[in-house]
Design a protein around this motif. Sequence first.
Motif, short mmCIF file in Angstrom:
data_model
loop_
_atom_site.label_atom_id
_atom_site.label_comp_id
_atom_site.label_asym_id
_atom_site.label_seq_id
_atom_site.Cartn_x
_atom_site.Cartn_y
_atom_site.Cartn_z
N LEU A 284 46.96 26.58 50.48
CA LEU A 284 47.76 28.15 51.05
C LEU A 284 45.55 28.93 51.87
CD1 LEU A 284 48.91 31.27 50.72
CD2 LEU A 284 47.52 31.72 48.05
N LYS A 285 44.96 27.85 51.25
CA LYS A 285 43.53 27.98 51.67
C LYS A 285 43.64 27.86 52.90
CE LYS A 285 38.77 29.50 51.33
NZ LYS A 285 37.72 29.51 49.58
N GLU A 286 44.18 26.57 53.44
CA GLU A 286 44.31 26.03 54.41
C GLU A 286 45.65 26.55 55.11
OE1 GLU A 286 44.94 21.65 53.14
OE2 GLU A 286 42.91 21.47 53.46
N ASN A 287 46.21 26.90 54.58
CA ASN A 287 47.11 27.65 55.61
C ASN A 287 46.75 28.70 56.18
OD1 ASN A 287 49.15 25.40 54.67
ND2 ASN A 287 50.40 26.37 53.42
N ARG B 101 53.47 50.06 53.18
CA ARG B 101 52.10 51.09 53.05
C ARG B 101 50.30 50.40 52.91
NH1 ARG B 101 53.13 57.30 54.55
NH2 ARG B 101 50.42 56.64 54.15
N PHE B 102 50.02 49.94 51.89
CA PHE B 102 48.99 49.56 52.02
C PHE B 102 48.81 48.53 53.07
CE2 PHE B 102 46.03 46.32 49.61
CZ PHE B 102 44.70 47.47 49.49
N LEU B 103 49.87 47.99 53.34
CA LEU B 103 49.47 46.51 54.04
C LEU B 103 49.15 47.05 55.86
CD1 LEU B 103 52.10 43.99 53.32
CD2 LEU B 103 49.56 43.28 52.91
N GLU B 104 50.06 47.88 55.88
CA GLU B 104 50.17 48.55 57.19
C GLU B 104 49.00 48.97 57.39
OE1 GLU B 104 53.59 51.86 57.65
OE2 GLU B 104 54.74 50.35 57.25
N ASN B 105 48.81 50.01 56.53
CA ASN B 105 46.90 51.12 56.70
C ASN B 105 45.68 50.24 56.22
OD1 ASN B 105 48.58 53.30 57.03
ND2 ASN B 105 48.36 53.13 54.35
N TYR B 106 46.15 48.43 55.37
CA TYR B 106 44.87 47.76 55.67
C TYR B 106 44.51 46.56 56.37
CZ TYR B 106 43.57 52.40 52.60
OH TYR B 106 42.99 53.77 52.53
N PHE B 107 45.79 45.88 56.21
CA PHE B 107 45.69 44.56 56.96
C PHE B 107 46.92 44.08 58.04
CE2 PHE B 107 44.71 44.77 51.88
CZ PHE B 107 43.63 43.82 52.08
N GLU C 86 43.27 31.96 42.54
CA GLU C 86 43.32 30.79 43.52
C GLU C 86 44.62 30.33 44.16
OE1 GLU C 86 41.76 28.95 39.52
OE2 GLU C 86 40.67 30.87 39.58
N THR C 87 43.80 28.54 44.72
CA THR C 87 45.52 28.59 45.45
C THR C 87 46.34 27.73 43.83
OG1 THR C 87 44.68 26.73 45.64
CG2 THR C 87 44.65 27.75 47.14
N LYS C 88 46.06 27.48 42.91
CA LYS C 88 47.34 27.08 41.93
C LYS C 88 48.39 27.89 41.61
CE LYS C 88 44.34 28.04 38.10
NZ LYS C 88 43.64 27.76 36.29
N LEU D 47 46.12 38.27 51.05
CA LEU D 47 46.20 37.26 50.22
C LEU D 47 44.72 35.86 50.64
CD1 LEU D 47 49.52 35.44 50.27
CD2 LEU D 47 48.61 35.84 48.30
N LYS D 48 44.63 36.42 51.62
CA LYS D 48 42.85 35.50 52.05
C LYS D 48 42.37 36.42 51.16
CE LYS D 48 39.83 34.22 55.86
NZ LYS D 48 38.96 35.25 54.79
N VAL D 49 42.01 37.68 51.24
CA VAL D 49 41.44 38.51 50.81
C VAL D 49 41.22 38.37 49.18
CG1 VAL D 49 40.80 41.59 49.80
CG2 VAL D 49 41.37 40.46 52.30
N LEU D 50 42.94 38.53 48.24
CA LEU D 50 43.00 38.42 47.18
C LEU D 50 42.06 36.78 46.56
CD1 LEU D 50 46.13 39.43 46.66
CD2 LEU D 50 44.46 40.85 46.26
#
Length: 162
Positions: free
Chosen positions: A123-126, A82-88, A106-108, A96-99
């Motif tokens: 991950l950031k590049e992806n 529901r969180f993903l549906e409502n906010y992302f 961190e990517t590690k 993940l980008k926001v996190l």
Amino acid sequence: MMLQTLTPSEEEIMQLIWHKGQIYFRELMDIYPEPKPHQNTVSTFLKILVEKHYLATEKQGRIYLYSPSIGFDDYKNFVLKRFLENYFDNSGAELLKVLVDEKYLETKDFEPFTEGNSKKTSLKENIEEENHIQEFIKEITGEKKSKKKDKKEKKKGKKKNK
């Protein structure tokens, strides 16, 4: 069965019950954090949680033993969905980008999940590449092109009229 959203108070009670496994009303009142609500209030919440199928009851003499019908992991997945549906917009990549951007991750932290992959991109590049691709798709499918065509056609029309 379709899960229903819990209020913060209902969720607080469920957290205590999930932690304990099964519980009697008196036990619940003993472990409830301060400030404790009135017993009638807790009793009402328990009744609602039974009606919402989050709790099962087993009558033992004159008292009830409450146990969760919905596991904590099932509820956690329901809330996350529901969180993903409502906010992302249903995008785990956006979350993940926001996190990563807010430095909650961190990517590690993702190395255990990506060890078997042949690609060594971060991950950031992806995420950045995916966002770039999404922007490109919006650009080529959006109304921007039609507006540009309209402007070009207006200019051609003015040149022909002169």
